[in-house]
Design a protein around this motif. Structure first.
Motif, PDB file in Angstrom:
ATOM      1  N   VAL A 151       0.834  -1.195   0.000  1.00 17.18           N
ATOM      2  CA  VAL A 151       0.000   0.000   0.000  1.00 17.18           C
ATOM      3  C   VAL A 151       0.870   1.246   0.000  1.00 17.18           C
ATOM      4  CG1 VAL A 151      -1.672   1.263   1.347  1.00 17.18           C
ATOM      5  CG2 VAL A 151      -1.961  -1.164   1.033  1.00 17.18           C
ATOM      6  N   LEU A 155       0.744   4.229  -2.695  1.00 19.40           N
ATOM      7  CA  LEU A 155       0.559   5.628  -2.345  1.00 19.40           C
ATOM      8  C   LEU A 155       1.707   6.477  -2.869  1.00 19.40           C
ATOM      9  CD1 LEU A 155      -0.731   5.242   1.300  1.00 19.40           C
ATOM     10  CD2 LEU A 155      -2.041   5.938  -0.685  1.00 19.40           C
ATOM     11  N   ARG A 158       1.017   6.995  -6.476  1.00 14.85           N
ATOM     12  CA  ARG A 158      -0.134   7.822  -6.794  1.00 14.85           C
ATOM     13  C   ARG A 158      -0.049   9.221  -6.174  1.00 14.85           C
ATOM     14  NH1 ARG A 158      -3.868   7.614 -10.498  1.00 14.85           N
ATOM     15  NH2 ARG A 158      -5.529   8.248  -9.093  1.00 14.85           N
ATOM     16  N   PHE A 159       0.550   9.294  -4.989  1.00 17.27           N
ATOM     17  CA  PHE A 159       0.605  10.558  -4.276  1.00 17.27           C
ATOM     18  C   PHE A 159       2.048  11.004  -4.144  1.00 17.27           C
ATOM     19  CE2 PHE A 159      -3.452   8.959  -3.061  1.00 17.27           C
ATOM     20  CZ  PHE A 159      -4.239  10.059  -2.821  1.00 17.27           C
ATOM     21  N   GLY A 202      -6.832  -1.470   5.010  1.00 16.15           N
ATOM     22  CA  GLY A 202      -7.503  -0.940   3.823  1.00 16.15           C
ATOM     23  C   GLY A 202      -8.408   0.224   4.163  1.00 16.15           C
ATOM     24  N   TYR A 203      -9.190   0.078   5.219  1.00 14.53           N
ATOM     25  CA  TYR A 203     -10.141   1.130   5.592  1.00 14.53           C
ATOM     26  C   TYR A 203      -9.408   2.385   6.042  1.00 14.53           C
ATOM     27  CZ  TYR A 203     -14.417   3.223   7.319  1.00 14.53           C
ATOM     28  OH  TYR A 203     -15.483   4.061   7.493  1.00 14.53           O
ATOM     29  N   LEU A 205      -6.479   3.503   5.189  1.00 14.76           N
ATOM     30  CA  LEU A 205      -5.926   4.243   4.056  1.00 14.76           C
ATOM     31  C   LEU A 205      -7.032   4.893   3.259  1.00 14.76           C
ATOM     32  CD1 LEU A 205      -3.260   1.661   3.305  1.00 14.76           C
ATOM     33  CD2 LEU A 205      -2.836   4.061   3.742  1.00 14.76           C
ATOM     34  N   ASN A 206      -8.140   4.188   3.137  1.00 14.90           N
ATOM     35  CA  ASN A 206      -9.310   4.727   2.485  1.00 14.90           C
ATOM     36  C   ASN A 206      -9.647   6.097   3.082  1.00 14.90           C
ATOM     37  OD1 ASN A 206     -11.623   4.870   1.022  1.00 14.90           O
ATOM     38  ND2 ASN A 206     -12.751   3.357   2.204  1.00 14.90           N
ATOM     39  N   VAL A 209      -6.826   8.679   2.398  1.00 11.28           N
ATOM     40  CA  VAL A 209      -6.770   9.006   0.975  1.00 11.28           C
ATOM     41  C   VAL A 209      -7.840  10.039   0.627  1.00 11.28           C
ATOM     42  CG1 VAL A 209      -7.392   8.060  -1.276  1.00 11.28           C
ATOM     43  CG2 VAL A 209      -5.630   6.966   0.067  1.00 11.28           C
ATOM     44  N   VAL A 210      -9.027   9.875   1.200  1.00  9.76           N
ATOM     45  CA  VAL A 210     -10.107  10.814   0.901  1.00  9.76           C
ATOM     46  C   VAL A 210      -9.732  12.218   1.355  1.00  9.76           C
ATOM     47  CG1 VAL A 210     -12.467  11.420   1.492  1.00  9.76           C
ATOM     48  CG2 VAL A 210     -11.914   9.074   0.898  1.00  9.76           C
ATOM     49  N   ASP A 213      -6.635  13.489  -0.790  1.00  9.86           N
ATOM     50  CA  ASP A 213      -7.030  13.854  -2.141  1.00  9.86           C
ATOM     51  C   ASP A 213      -7.498  15.305  -2.149  1.00  9.86           C
ATOM     52  OD1 ASP A 213      -6.557  12.050  -4.066  1.00  9.86           O
ATOM     53  OD2 ASP A 213      -8.572  11.211  -4.179  1.00  9.86           O
ATOM     54  N   ARG A 214      -8.254  15.625  -1.102  1.00  5.76           N
ATOM     55  CA  ARG A 214      -8.775  16.975  -0.997  1.00  5.76           C
ATOM     56  C   ARG A 214      -7.642  17.963  -0.674  1.00  5.76           C
ATOM     57  NH1 ARG A 214     -13.917  19.156  -0.714  1.00  5.76           N
ATOM     58  NH2 ARG A 214     -14.454  17.216  -1.716  1.00  5.76           N
ATOM     59  N   ARG A 216      -4.581  17.777  -1.518  1.00  6.11           N
ATOM     60  CA  ARG A 216      -3.797  17.998  -2.723  1.00  6.11           C
ATOM     61  C   ARG A 216      -4.514  18.954  -3.677  1.00  6.11           C
ATOM     62  NH1 ARG A 216      -2.035  12.766  -5.927  1.00  6.11           N
ATOM     63  NH2 ARG A 216      -4.288  12.594  -5.996  1.00  6.11           N
TER      64      ARG A 216
ATOM     65  N   LEU B 445     -19.414   9.728  -1.445  1.00  2.75           N
ATOM     66  CA  LEU B 445     -18.380  10.620  -1.979  1.00  2.75           C
ATOM     67  C   LEU B 445     -18.942  11.481  -3.109  1.00  2.75           C
ATOM     68  CD1 LEU B 445     -15.285   8.256  -2.081  1.00  2.75           C
ATOM     69  CD2 LEU B 445     -15.339  10.504  -1.011  1.00  2.75           C
ATOM     70  N   THR B 474     -10.977  10.001  -6.276  1.00  4.37           N
ATOM     71  CA  THR B 474     -10.926   9.561  -4.883  1.00  4.37           C
ATOM     72  C   THR B 474     -11.454   8.142  -4.742  1.00  4.37           C
ATOM     73  OG1 THR B 474     -11.415  11.847  -4.320  1.00  4.37           O
ATOM     74  CG2 THR B 474     -11.542  10.232  -2.551  1.00  4.37           C
ATOM     75  N   ASP B 477      -8.786   5.752  -5.911  1.00  2.00           N
ATOM     76  CA  ASP B 477      -7.680   5.599  -4.968  1.00  2.00           C
ATOM     77  C   ASP B 477      -8.088   4.811  -3.727  1.00  2.00           C
ATOM     78  OD1 ASP B 477      -5.586   6.790  -6.296  1.00  2.00           O
ATOM     79  OD2 ASP B 477      -6.210   8.800  -5.718  1.00  2.00           O
ATOM     80  N   SER B 478      -9.259   5.161  -3.187  1.00  2.69           N
ATOM     81  CA  SER B 478      -9.632   4.517  -1.929  1.00  2.69           C
ATOM     82  C   SER B 478      -9.963   3.044  -2.154  1.00  2.69           C
ATOM     83  CB  SER B 478     -10.795   5.248  -1.260  1.00  2.69           C
ATOM     84  OG  SER B 478     -11.932   5.186  -2.062  1.00  2.69           O
ATOM     85  N   THR B 481      -6.601   0.943  -2.551  1.00  4.45           N
ATOM     86  CA  THR B 481      -5.907   0.555  -1.320  1.00  4.45           C
ATOM     87  C   THR B 481      -6.620  -0.638  -0.679  1.00  4.45           C
ATOM     88  OG1 THR B 481      -7.150   2.259  -0.170  1.00  4.45           O
ATOM     89  CG2 THR B 481      -4.933   2.804  -0.824  1.00  4.45           C
ATOM     90  N   MET B 482      -7.949  -0.596  -0.671  1.00  2.00           N
ATOM     91  CA  MET B 482      -8.725  -1.717  -0.135  1.00  2.00           C
ATOM     92  C   MET B 482      -8.435  -2.989  -0.929  1.00  2.00           C
ATOM     93  SD  MET B 482     -10.934  -1.313   2.374  1.00  2.00           S
ATOM     94  CE  MET B 482     -12.411  -0.569   2.964  1.00  2.00           C
ATOM     95  N   ILE B 484      -5.766  -3.794  -2.679  1.00  2.00           N
ATOM     96  CA  ILE B 484      -4.426  -4.348  -2.422  1.00  2.00           C
ATOM     97  C   ILE B 484      -4.452  -5.198  -1.149  1.00  2.00           C
ATOM     98  CG2 ILE B 484      -2.060  -3.745  -1.786  1.00  2.00           C
ATOM     99  CD1 ILE B 484      -2.367  -1.301  -3.644  1.00  2.00           C
ATOM    100  N   ALA B 485      -5.066  -4.640  -0.094  1.00  2.00           N
ATOM    101  CA  ALA B 485      -5.137  -5.384   1.169  1.00  2.00           C
ATOM    102  C   ALA B 485      -5.886  -6.700   0.976  1.00  2.00           C
ATOM    103  CB  ALA B 485      -5.804  -4.527   2.240  1.00  2.00           C
TER     104      ALA B 485
END
Lengths: 315, 537
Positions: A151, A155, A158-159, A202-203, A205-206, A209-210, A213-214, A216, B445, B474, B477-478, B481-482, B484-485
């Motif tokens: 992950v 990132l 992507r970032f 996963g959650y 990072l979710n 990321v949200v 994203d904003r 950025r 979202l 968004t 991306d979100s 990541t989910m 990949i896990a």
């Protein structure tokens, strides 16, 4: 029709100022987790510890714990843990790993069946030998480490690096606190727990990321905004979404905790805790990290390293 | 962008319809699904007709999951013994006597032949013992099963090589799978699955088993049957082996090392009842070679006791009354009816090439499985109601769109799992419930972004379009990541946990279709129909 709004429009909460409280608080919890981990330890299930788990249901509807305990002495070496759980007449037996390698474990089940099959229905029997449990420990550890690396790589790709680092710190924080939850509740730690932790990764990072994203996006739009205000604006403008998603996820997990049955309850409780922690850390842990590392801060100006890159999303 | 071409709308509707069709068999009973499968005409590829349901994991339908491991030490010992016998035979053939006999090492044998002429005779023969290892993938590997070395002062060592042993284990696993399949099939279970796991393990999964203990006993028995004479007093101790006897209540009795006939020469074994004592016995029949050997041995040994040895235990040792030349006989040994049945099954299926040990067992009774399904269903319904009500209360009409997309999303997960033949486990159900909570995240979202854009003064169309467009990065991306896990979990996990990963992966993939494309279409159609002046939430 009046619709429900759990977060009012145009909030201006100064989130990152809370880092004065959230950082010491999270540090405290993390240290407590380490201490608990070393002193109390996780309640490892047989996946990782090896041994035998048996779940019984009394055929007559009423379990005689004392008699089962008595009989359990003959199953093998070591203390047999006998507990009542779930509805009436259900018992769980945990027999520790037997000395003598893989073959010795099967003996336990044979003895137990011989002694108890008359009065009890064997609802679940799980035996894990020493080699398999050792491998599962390895697999679980590799899984968590690998997921973090993968992950992080995503990132990074992507970032910008700083955002990736900040979100990984947030994720590590969430994993540590989730393990703390395991330690306090003594919920059994097994392969399903690894699944829960990976889902929380996963959650977590979710969530970051949200927000990022904003961040950025806003960085490109407001080049002169002080970084703290920039972060507060990011969190406030995604707050409604964060609250909504946390609520729907928590609602479905609550359904699982209440109705999902004994076998899945531990998983659901851990996930529920994880979702709350992830929501907290995205706002109060990962985002403020950017004040220190993310965007270079000079004379009240956010000179955004990230902002120099071409915009990915059209303004 | 809110304009959807008719072709697009039709194809999305068609896709949804297909999703419902392929998920539908899950509402039918397994028997009804089989009936549909049977009625598919032969000219039609069977995958076109929806008839498959989600496969329930053993934790939901009840059954046994047993992992057996080939005992590599036992296998190595056997190989060393074979090597020792081969070397002994060559020594006899070449008439070479090594100094101090043959020494057995953990991985091979050694002997000392100081005489150069003897060694010259011996070495070529010994080198012939080394077989080249062939590999199914790359053919000749250039490696041999045995390493032959000649040291100082005539020391000759024959060592089993590591690749040779690995190859032997691989073949043992393949053979064992065949034997186990015959044994499990003979137990009359439905749809057992037997497969290799890793280098030296075999995973046996048997659904809905009544007696898991019996399964384990039958799987774990090597079932190596031998007929040998009980040693008479005065036999050289080198030719005698002490073995526990069932007949004599576990007492050790001396048995000759020489084997008359082995189980591999059996062609049939059936449980029966003894005509004299009425106790359960096993009748067997030899092939021609076995019958010959057995006939000859019994005619020479009238009056002696013949030990029937199963897995290094003397089952019984009857006295030979007359020569048995017909090629058939019977084994008695104070069996119960079930034991006699099982022994017959084991003898028919043949012996395992090596000892197998149970290293993992997970058995779920049918009652618990049914309870888990019940609880899982309830939790799924409650979660759906919670989320649907909440989304509707928050977003009104748009919430309704999201809810329709959510239902389709769950239907898609079931359809895909049915088509792929994926297994639904208890953690998988938890995954579905969790997905119900997270799937609407994409909608949230988008909707929140639409709100923002509208508040910023955009017109309704432009706000909706910007909402979808900006939220998509968004969402991507979100979900990545989910994803990949979940992918890592899929590759590392096994059984139930892997079932969770499968649901999660499918959930993430379908959410893009349902929450993004489908919702956008519904909003687009609504806009064209209602021509609203402002967004309705």
């Amino acid at each position: 029709m009046r619709l429900l709004r759990i977060v009012p429009d145009g909030t201006k909460i100064r989130f990152v100022r809370f880092r004065r409280f959230s950082y010491p608080l999270s540090a405290l919890f993390s240290i407590a987790t380490v201490i608990l981990f070393l002193s109390v330890g996780l309640n490892y299930g047989i996946d990782f510890k090896g041994g035998t788990l048996i779940e019984l249901q009394a055929k007559s509807g009423k379990a005689d714990i004392a008699a089962v305990r008595q009989a359990a002495h003959g199953f093998g070496e070591g203390e047999v843990e006998v507990q009542e759980f779930g509805s009436a007449g259900e018992l769980s037996l945990r027999v520790p790993l037997q000395p003598g390698g893989e073959a010795a474990q099967s003996e336990v089940v044979r003895n137990a069946r011989a002694a108890l099959e008359g009065q009890y229905e064997f609802r679940r029997v799980e035996t894990v030998g020493p080699r398999v449990s050792g491998e599962l420990v390895q697999t679980g550890t590799i899984g968590i480490v690998l997921s973090i690396i993968a992950v992080l790589a995503y990132l990074w790709f992507r970032f910008e690096a700083q955002l990736a680092v900040a979100s990984i710190i947030g994720t590590l924080h969430d994993i540590v606190l989730t393990i703390g939850f395991f330690l306090i509740t003594q919920i059994e730690f097994n392969m399903t727990s690894i699944a829960a932790i990976l889902t929380i990764v996963g959650y977590s990072l979710n969530e970051t990321v949200v927000v990022f994203d904003r961040t950025r996006e806003l960085l490109r739009r407001y080049k002169t905004l002080p970084v703290e205000e920039l972060l507060d604006l990011s969190i406030n403008s995604t707050l409604s979404r964060t609250a909504m998603t946390a609520t729907t996820t928590a609602l479905s997990l609550l359904a699982l905790v209440w109705f999902g049955g004994q076998a899945i309850q531990g998983f659901a409780q851990v996930m529920l805790f994880g979702v709350l922690v992830c929501t907290y850390s995205a706002m109060f842990i990962s985002s403020p990290i950017l004040i220190y590392i993310g965007v270079r801060f000079r004379e009240g100006e956010a000179v955004a390293k990230a902002g120099e890159k071409p915009a990915r999303v059209a303004p | 962008m809110l304009r959807f071409s008719t072709a697009k709308v039709v194809s999305i509707l068609l896709l949804t319809l297909l999703g419902f069709l392929f998920a539908a068999p899950n509402l039918l009973s397994p028997d009804a699904r089989k009936a549909i499968e049977a009625s598919i005409p032969a000219w039609l590829p069977s995958w076109i007709v929806p008839h498959k349901g989600v496969v329930l994991g053993l934790d939901l339908q009840g059954g046994s999951h047993v992992v057996l491991e080939v005992d590599v030490n036992d296998l190595t010992r056997t190989q060393v013994n074979i090597l020792r016998d081969d070397v002994r035979r060559i020594l006899r053939e070449t008439r070479v006597a090594p100094q101090g006999g043959i020494g057995v090492m953990p991985r091979g044998v050694q002997l000392r032949v100081p005489n150069q002429a003897d060694r010259d005779k011996l070495m070529p023969k010994l080198r012939e013992l080394a077989q080249p290892i062939t590999n199914a993938v790359i053919g000749q590997t250039g490696l041999a099963t045995i390493d032959v070395t000649e040291g100082a002062d005539g020391l000759v060592q024959l060592t089993l090589t590591e690749p040779g042993l690995v190859d032997r284990v691989r073949r043992a696993v393949a053979q064992a799978i065949e034997v186990l399949r015959r044994r499990v099939d003979a137990m009359g279970t439905t749809e057992p699955s037997i497969q290799r796991q890793g280098a030296d393990r075999i995973l046996v999964q048997v659904p809905g088993l009544q007696d898991p203990q019996r399964l384990k006993e039958i799987l774990g028995k090597t079932a190596k049957l031998q007929f040998r004479f009980v040693a008479e007093p005065g036999t050289s101790s080198a030719d005698v082996e002490m073995m526990p006897s069932r007949d004599a209540g576990g007492q050790q009795i001396p048995v000759e090392r020489r084997v008359i006939v082995e189980g591999e020469d059996l062609v049939d074994a059936q449980p029966a009842f003894s005509q004299q004592t009425n106790e359960p016995i096993v009748n067997f029949r030899f092939n021609v070679r076995g019958a010959q050997r057995f006939g000859q041995a019994t005619s020479e040994g009238v009056g002696r006791r013949l030990a029937i040895v199963l897995d290094n235990e003397v089952v019984s040792a009857p006295v030979v009354q007359t020569a048995i030349t017909g090629g058939s006989g019977q084994i008695s040994g104070r069996f119960t009816v079930q034991q006699a049945n099982d022994l017959a099954v084991l003898l028919r299926a043949g012996a395992l090439p090596a000892k197998l040990t149970v290293v993992e067992e997970r058995t779920v009774g049918p009652g618990l499985g049914a309870d888990s399904i019940q609880a899982g269903k309830l939790a799924t319904y409650v979660a759906t109601i919670f989320v649907v009500l909440f989304m509707f209360a928050t977003y009104g009409l748009f919430g309704l769109f999201a809810n329709i997309a959510l239902i389709v999303h769950v239907v898609f997960i079931f359809a895909l799992m049915s088509i792929l033949g994926a297994t639904l486990t208890l953690p998988g159900i938890a995954g579905i419930v969790l997905t119900i909570g997270t799937a609407v995240d994409s909608n949230v979202l988008i909707y929140e972004r639409i709100r923002e854009e509208a508040h910023a003064g955009r017109s309704i169309v432009s706000a909706i379009e910007a909402g979808f467009e900006r939220a998509f990065a968004t969402i991507f991306d979100s979900n990545s990541t989910m994803f990949i896990a979940a992918l890592i979990l899929f590759f590392l996990g096994s059984g139930p946990v892997r079932g969770f990963a499968v649901v999660f992966i499918l959930g993430i993939l379908t959410t893009v279709i349902t929450a993004v494309t489908m919702t956008r279409m519904m909003i687009g159609l609504w806009y064209r129909w209602a021509r609203p002046k402002s967004i309705p939430f």
